[in-house]
Design an enzyme around this catalytic site. Structure first.
Site, short mmCIF file in Angstrom:
data_model
loop_
_atom_site.label_atom_id
_atom_site.label_comp_id
_atom_site.label_asym_id
_atom_site.label_seq_id
_atom_site.Cartn_x
_atom_site.Cartn_y
_atom_site.Cartn_z
N CYS A 1 40.71 37.52 36.68
CA CYS A 1 39.63 38.09 37.49
C CYS A 1 39.33 39.43 36.84
O CYS A 1 40.12 40.37 36.96
CB CYS A 1 40.02 38.28 38.95
SG CYS A 1 38.75 39.16 39.90
N SER B 1 40.96 41.19 41.34
CA SER B 1 42.19 40.42 41.36
C SER B 1 42.02 39.16 42.19
O SER B 1 42.97 38.73 42.84
CB SER B 1 43.32 41.26 41.94
OG SER B 1 42.89 41.75 43.19
N CYS B 2 40.84 38.57 42.19
CA CYS B 2 40.65 37.33 42.94
C CYS B 2 41.63 36.29 42.40
O CYS B 2 41.82 36.15 41.20
CB CYS B 2 39.22 36.83 42.78
SG CYS B 2 38.00 37.98 43.47
#
Lengths: 202, 132
Positions: A107, A111-112
């Site tokens: 990501c 921080s997906c």
């Protein structure tokens, strides 16, 4: 602050801890959060949600061709069949590693990460060096993780976002034909489902 | 192919310049877990869309990097907390002033607590004006 008595002292809370306490007390007072729900979220993510969930998805796909096609067709629903759903798992896409293609997930913005199947991301996934380098030099990153692929393997980098999260379906290693679904789940690593690792036979 | 042994998910010691954990607990302090859980709960209650959260967090990370944070993952929940404070004020749940005043109240409560006892919040004890 200067005082002269001899009882033991508490370690003062840090500025950061005080900020969290401030936020929490205001939200509790406004009844926007629920203390028990907060504890439950923490407990769930510390003990119940983690890469073992994703490993079960992978092992099932390896042993059940129908499940695998459902998984590649509609990952969100196929993963929910095993009971894994929730925040950051609403829209999933599973990308399959083959002899010709290796997939790796990042990501770049923040921080997906697919929480219901992998839990919370490791520190390196959230760190700028990984996020920046994997796009420019995926082979270099794989090398740092000890993964070397044939030169003609195509490497695809998938950038997760708020709408769509990716899970890598790693290649089933040779020599595992006799293993049960449960045994297979045990050898699937978190990194192999991010694409920074391969699964090896025990 | 390679003659290097494949590494396991928890064995990241071969990647010295990528920060790593041991594949274990993800929160390094209780406050991180708390900030995380508050965010998830607020989202579940419908205060914001998850995409709004991601946008706010991304902005926060970008601005921290611009201010010189090498952003190695260890400051991640600092960014998370700043983003959460920002989003609740954007949503007019509270204001930065109110948050700051409550923080000082907690500092006073922390300072006055007995050894081993939990701090007891007294509003206004921190000396800052509360705005409601």
């Amino acid at each position: 602050m200067a005082h002269d008595h001899d009882h033991p002292h508490n370690k003062p809370l840090s500025d950061t801890e005080l900020r969290v306490k401030a936020l929490e007390s205001i939200l509790l007072e406004k009844e926007l959060i629920d203390a028990e729900a907060i504890d439950l979220v923490v407990e769930t993510y510390e003990t119940k949600i983690g890469p073992r969930n994703g490993a079960r998805v992978v092992a099932k796909a390896w042993t059940d061709a129908d499940y695998k096609s459902r998984l590649l067709e509609n990952a969100t629903d196929a993963i929910a069949e095993l009971g894994f759903s929730g925040v950051q798992g609403e829209d999933m896409l599973v990308v399959e590693n083959t002899d010709d293609v290796h997939n790796i997930v990042v990501c770049t913005l923040c921080s997906c990460y697919p929480w219901p199947t992998l839990g919370l991301p490791p520190v390196w996934y959230k760190a700028a060096p990984y996020r920046a380098k994997v796009v420019k030099d995926p082979r270099g990153v794989l090398d740092e993780f000890g993964v070397a692929l044939p030169e003609d393997t195509e490497i695809r980098v998938w950038d997760s976002n708020a709408e769509l999260r990716y899970l890598v379906l790693p290649k089933r290693p040779d020599g595992t034909d006799d293993m049960s679904e449960e045994q297979l789940a045990d050898i699937v690593t978190r990194d192999s489902m991010i694409g920074t690792g391969l699964v090896s036979a025990p | 192919m390679t003659d290097k042994p494949p590494i396991r998910g928890s064995d990241l010691k071969k990647t010295p310049h990528l920060p790593h954990d041991e594949g274990g607990p993800v929160f390094s302090a209780p406050w991180e877990a708390k900030a995380f859980a508050i965010t998830v709960d607020l989202h579940k209650q419908g205060l914001f869309e998850w995409s709004e959260w991601c946008d706010t967090l991304s902005e926060e990370i970008k601005s921290a990097q611009a201010k010189g944070d090498p952003d190695l993952g260890d400051t991640y929940y600092q960014h998370w907390l700043s983003a959460l404070e920002k989003l609740v004020t954007v949503k007019r749940v509270t204001s930065m002033d109110t948050l700051a005043a409550a923080k000082e109240d907690w500092r006073a409560a922390d300072h006055h607590r007995g050894f081993g006892e939990a701090p007891v919040l007294v509003k206004g004890a921190g000396g800052a004006e509360h705005q409601h």
